[in-house]
Design an enzyme around this catalytic site. Structure first.
Site, PDB file in Angstrom:
ATOM      1  CG  MET A 196      -0.505   3.356  -6.290  1.00 46.56           C
ATOM      2  SD  MET A 196      -0.839   2.501  -4.726  1.00 46.56           S
ATOM      3  CE  MET A 196      -2.533   3.047  -4.424  1.00 46.56           C
ATOM      4  CG  LEU A 198      -8.364  -2.266  -7.962  1.00 41.84           C
ATOM      5  CD1 LEU A 198      -8.809  -2.344  -9.411  1.00 41.84           C
ATOM      6  CD2 LEU A 198      -9.224  -3.184  -7.096  1.00 41.84           C
ATOM      7  CD  GLU A 257       0.737   7.651  -7.097  1.00 41.18           C
ATOM      8  OE1 GLU A 257      -0.498   7.809  -7.094  1.00 41.18           O
ATOM      9  OE2 GLU A 257       1.365   7.205  -6.103  1.00 41.18           O
ATOM     10  NE  ARG A 271      -3.571   0.857  -0.205  1.00 42.78           N
ATOM     11  CZ  ARG A 271      -3.548   2.086   0.280  1.00 42.78           C
ATOM     12  NH1 ARG A 271      -2.527   2.870   0.013  1.00 42.78           N
ATOM     13  NH2 ARG A 271      -4.551   2.532   1.021  1.00 42.78           N
ATOM     14  N   GLY A 297       0.396   2.949   4.100  1.00 41.19           N
ATOM     15  CA  GLY A 297      -0.455   2.220   3.165  1.00 41.19           C
ATOM     16  C   GLY A 297      -0.270   0.722   3.300  1.00 41.19           C
ATOM     17  CB  THR A 346       6.896   0.428   1.148  1.00 42.45           C
ATOM     18  OG1 THR A 346       6.424   1.355   0.171  1.00 42.45           O
ATOM     19  CG2 THR A 346       8.358   0.153   0.919  1.00 42.45           C
ATOM     20  CG  ASP A 357       5.408   3.428  -2.936  1.00 45.42           C
ATOM     21  OD1 ASP A 357       4.680   3.205  -3.920  1.00 45.42           O
ATOM     22  OD2 ASP A 357       5.090   4.192  -2.012  1.00 45.42           O
TER      23      ASP A 357
END
Length: 414
Positions: free
Chosen positions: A191, A300, A247, A302, A17, A145, A147
């Protein structure tokens, strides 16, 4: 580690991603490699490792230097990304033989891969294979990332800008959700499949009085009855309630709360999540019979380069630059990462190399001690960790009031 000068071409690829600053890392690699006398040609792999397998390599030397500079402020993956998992070379070396064939054809002696956990796994496998067959190619991972879950490094390029966007959006949504005399419950889905760093960033909005009342992260098991009770309590106390939720929140048995949990998987076999905010809004509506709105920030988070952190942009560029410098010095099989200090002297970031074997497929999660005992918010320790990362504004140029993103010529090698 070899100390001799290694002359040959370089490949930079992007995977997984994208983020608002992944291209800043790519620019760090490309610019530094183009300036090196030992790197003869700089290639961009079109759609990551898939581009290598297909021998689709863009010649970065053919690009306008002024246009390349726009990479610093352009979101998404300008070289194209992929989600392709290569096998363990000891079990199936088909892809590796093809990669080596392409490397030999273009005399590739430097390989840089810009991505997250699975991308570092790809890097590690290629590094191991090259060593096994005796082909000298220096392989360095460049972290990326949103994340923020890569092992070893203090934080990951891309996380800070996404965190800044989330905190800003939460502040804006907070104001919007309070304009009517009739109270409303607003649930914002962020996310984060297994790590809750992004959702935790919503807490930054609380510094300005517009933060969420409740935050739920996947590091703690989710209890629907307790969630309803938490929301009911806040709503009765305040007349409204703002919730931020990852999520990937799950029940004690490990099953995802998201109603879209069975919608499919990505190329790495990870569940594709989504629809959680709508599901929780429906549950709350049925339980409390009040006005409820579910908001899914989705992509949105990322791609919001207009809200990027200048700190994130600079560190992302440096991670790419230092990857090339490390490879030129003879290092291979490493990932560039950050060591940071936060004290009375402010925030300081230094750069360090981590073993790819340690980083690959290891997730770093929000420390449990940074989550409140009742499991519905984060502590000040997280605020102190995250706040320095979102500092500074982007210098993104605009034309006709709109962002001036990079447009590559995409001249392919033959």
């Amino acid at each position: 580690m070899s100390e001799k000068a290694l002359v040959g071409s370089a490949i930079i690829g992007q995977s997984g991603g994208p983020s608002a600053v992944i291209n800043a890392s790519a620019y760090g690699v490309i610019k530094t490699a183009l300036e090196s006398k030992n790197i003869t040609t700089v290639y961009g792999a079109y759609h990551g490792i898939v581009g290598v397998l297909n021998d689709q390599l863009m010649i970065m030397d053919e690009e306008d230097p002024k246009e390349l500079e726009k990479l610093l402020y352009t979101p998404s993956s300008a070289l194209g990304s992929c989600r392709y998992k290569i096998a363990d070379p000891d079990e199936d070396d088909t892809d590796y033989k093809r990669i080596l064939e392409v490397f030999r054809k273009h005399n590739v002696r430097y390989f840089f891969y810009n991505g997250g956990n699975d991308s570092m796994d790809t890097c590690n496998k290629i590094s191991r294979y090259c060593a096994k067959v005796g082909y000298e190619c220096r392989v360095i991972g460049v972290p990326k990332t949103i994340d923020n879950d890569l092992y070893g490094t203090d934080h990951c390029p891309g996380f800070a800008s996404a965190a800044k966007y989330i905190a800003t959006s939460i502040m804006e949504v907070s104001r919007d959700s309070q304009v009517y005399s009739t109270g409303m419950i607003t649930i914002v889905e962020c996310m984060g499949r297994h790590a809750g760093w992004l959702t935790a960033a919503a807490a930054l909005a609380g510094l300005k009085g517009d933060g969420p009342d409740l935050i739920y992260l996947p590091e703690r098991s989710f209890d629907m009855d307790q969630f309803i009770a938490d929301v009911k309590r806040v709503y009765e106390e305040k007349g409204d309630c703002l919730v931020a939720v990852s999520e990937g929140i799950h029940y004690a048995d490990g099953s995802f709360v998201s109603e879209a949990k069975t919608s499919g998987t990505d190329g790495f076999g990870h569940a594709q999540l989504g629809g959680l905010a709508a599901r929780l809004a429906s549950v709350i509506k049925a339980a409390l019979n009040v006005k409820v709105r579910g908001i899914e920030l989705s992509l949105l988070q990322r791609c919001a380069s207009h809200c990027a952190s200048a700190t994130d942009i600079e560190e992302s560029f440096q991670s790419g630059k230092r990857a090339v410098e490390a490879a030129l010095s003879g290092i291979t099989g490493k990932m560039v990462g950050f060591r940071c200090q936060r004290d009375e002297n402010g925030y300081q970031c230094s750069y360090e190399l981590f073993n790819l074997a340690d980083v690959a497929n290891t997730e770093k999660k929000v420390p449990l001690e940074w989550i409140t005992p009742d499991g519905n918010h984060v502590t000040d320790d997280f605020i102190r960790y995250c706040l320095p990362l979102i500092q500074g504004e982007t210098r993104q140029s605009k034309v006709d009031g709109l962002p001036d993103f990079v447009h590559l010529r995409r001249v392919f090698a033959k």
